[in-house]
Design a protein around this motif. Structure first.
Motif, PDB file in Angstrom:
ATOM      1  N   LEU A   1     -32.508  -2.924  24.592  1.00 36.66           N
ATOM      2  CA  LEU A   1     -33.373  -2.027  24.196  1.00 36.66           C
ATOM      3  C   LEU A   1     -33.498  -0.699  25.121  1.00 36.66           C
ATOM      4  O   LEU A   1     -33.701   0.532  24.789  1.00 36.66           O
ATOM      5  CB  LEU A   1     -34.838  -2.404  24.138  1.00 36.66           C
ATOM      6  N   ARG A   2     -33.239  -0.931  26.280  1.00 37.73           N
ATOM      7  CA  ARG A   2     -33.086   0.128  27.335  1.00 37.73           C
ATOM      8  C   ARG A   2     -31.882   1.237  27.006  1.00 37.73           C
ATOM      9  O   ARG A   2     -31.974   2.341  27.217  1.00 37.73           O
ATOM     10  CB  ARG A   2     -33.096  -0.490  28.711  1.00 37.73           C
TER      11      ARG A   2
ATOM     12  N   LEU B   1     -24.647  -7.265  10.139  1.00 38.51           N
ATOM     13  CA  LEU B   1     -24.041  -7.277  11.389  1.00 38.51           C
ATOM     14  C   LEU B   1     -22.555  -7.745  11.676  1.00 38.51           C
ATOM     15  O   LEU B   1     -22.568  -8.957  11.578  1.00 38.51           O
ATOM     16  CB  LEU B   1     -24.866  -7.641  12.766  1.00 38.51           C
ATOM     17  N   ASN B   2     -21.713  -6.971  11.889  1.00 37.92           N
ATOM     18  CA  ASN B   2     -20.553  -7.763  12.309  1.00 37.92           C
ATOM     19  C   ASN B   2     -19.856  -7.307  13.632  1.00 37.92           C
ATOM     20  O   ASN B   2     -19.676  -6.143  13.943  1.00 37.92           O
ATOM     21  CB  ASN B   2     -19.431  -6.997  11.099  1.00 37.92           C
TER      22      ASN B   2
ATOM     23  N   ILE C   1     -31.316  -2.211  14.482  1.00 37.04           N
ATOM     24  CA  ILE C   1     -31.664  -3.205  13.643  1.00 37.04           C
ATOM     25  C   ILE C   1     -33.040  -3.590  14.309  1.00 37.04           C
ATOM     26  O   ILE C   1     -34.174  -3.941  13.650  1.00 37.04           O
ATOM     27  CB  ILE C   1     -30.752  -4.114  13.219  1.00 37.04           C
ATOM     28  N   ILE C   2     -32.971  -4.056  15.581  1.00 30.44           N
ATOM     29  CA  ILE C   2     -34.140  -4.570  16.135  1.00 30.44           C
ATOM     30  C   ILE C   2     -35.484  -3.659  16.431  1.00 30.44           C
ATOM     31  O   ILE C   2     -36.557  -4.101  15.950  1.00 30.44           O
ATOM     32  CB  ILE C   2     -33.809  -4.792  17.633  1.00 30.44           C
ATOM     33  N   LEU C   3     -34.920  -2.277  16.307  1.00 31.89           N
ATOM     34  CA  LEU C   3     -36.330  -1.414  16.244  1.00 31.89           C
ATOM     35  C   LEU C   3     -36.705  -1.119  14.809  1.00 31.89           C
ATOM     36  O   LEU C   3     -37.829  -0.882  14.659  1.00 31.89           O
ATOM     37  CB  LEU C   3     -35.488  -0.104  16.841  1.00 31.89           C
ATOM     38  N   LYS C   4     -35.659  -1.194  13.932  1.00 33.83           N
ATOM     39  CA  LYS C   4     -36.112  -0.626  12.460  1.00 33.83           C
ATOM     40  C   LYS C   4     -36.858  -1.675  12.024  1.00 33.83           C
ATOM     41  O   LYS C   4     -37.928  -1.525  11.245  1.00 33.83           O
ATOM     42  CB  LYS C   4     -34.866  -0.385  11.916  1.00 33.83           C
ATOM     43  N   TYR C   5     -36.537  -3.128  12.208  1.00 30.96           N
ATOM     44  CA  TYR C   5     -37.145  -4.340  11.710  1.00 30.96           C
ATOM     45  C   TYR C   5     -38.274  -4.998  12.716  1.00 30.96           C
ATOM     46  O   TYR C   5     -39.072  -5.643  12.136  1.00 30.96           O
ATOM     47  CB  TYR C   5     -36.423  -5.408  11.123  1.00 30.96           C
TER      48      TYR C   5
END
Length: 86
Positions: free
Chosen positions: A12-13, A54-55, A74-78
């Motif tokens: 995330l950083r 995710l590939n 993806i982590i941030l969006k969801y």
């Protein structure tokens, strides 16, 4: 802080995308409930209620930086990994 929390924080950083271990990133996604299937060097991750696929492929022992960016988005969006969304 668990190893997953440390790796999630590093992802995330966004300051060291080229230094994220590939196996660690795969394990992090599986920890968050993603299904993994492997086709050659392609590790394909899917999860219910997440439209994107995710590939990922390794670059040596690390993940490719642009793929780490995809995982981060993806982590941030969801909002994956937040206490209520696990």
């Amino acid at each position: 802080m668990s190893k997953y929390e440390k790796l999630l924080d590093q992802v995330l950083r966004g300051t060291s995308d080229a230094n994220i271990p590939f196996d660690g990133l795969c394990n992090l996604l599986r920890h968050f409930g993603f299904e993994m299937r492997i086709r050659g060097s392609h590790h394909i991750f899917t999860k219910d209620n997440i439209m994107e696929i995710l590939n990922l492929q390794p670059k040596g022992s690390n993940a490719k930086p642009y793929q780490v960016k995809q995982v981060r988005s993806i982590i941030l969006k969801y909002r994956i990994g937040e206490k209520s969304n696990g």
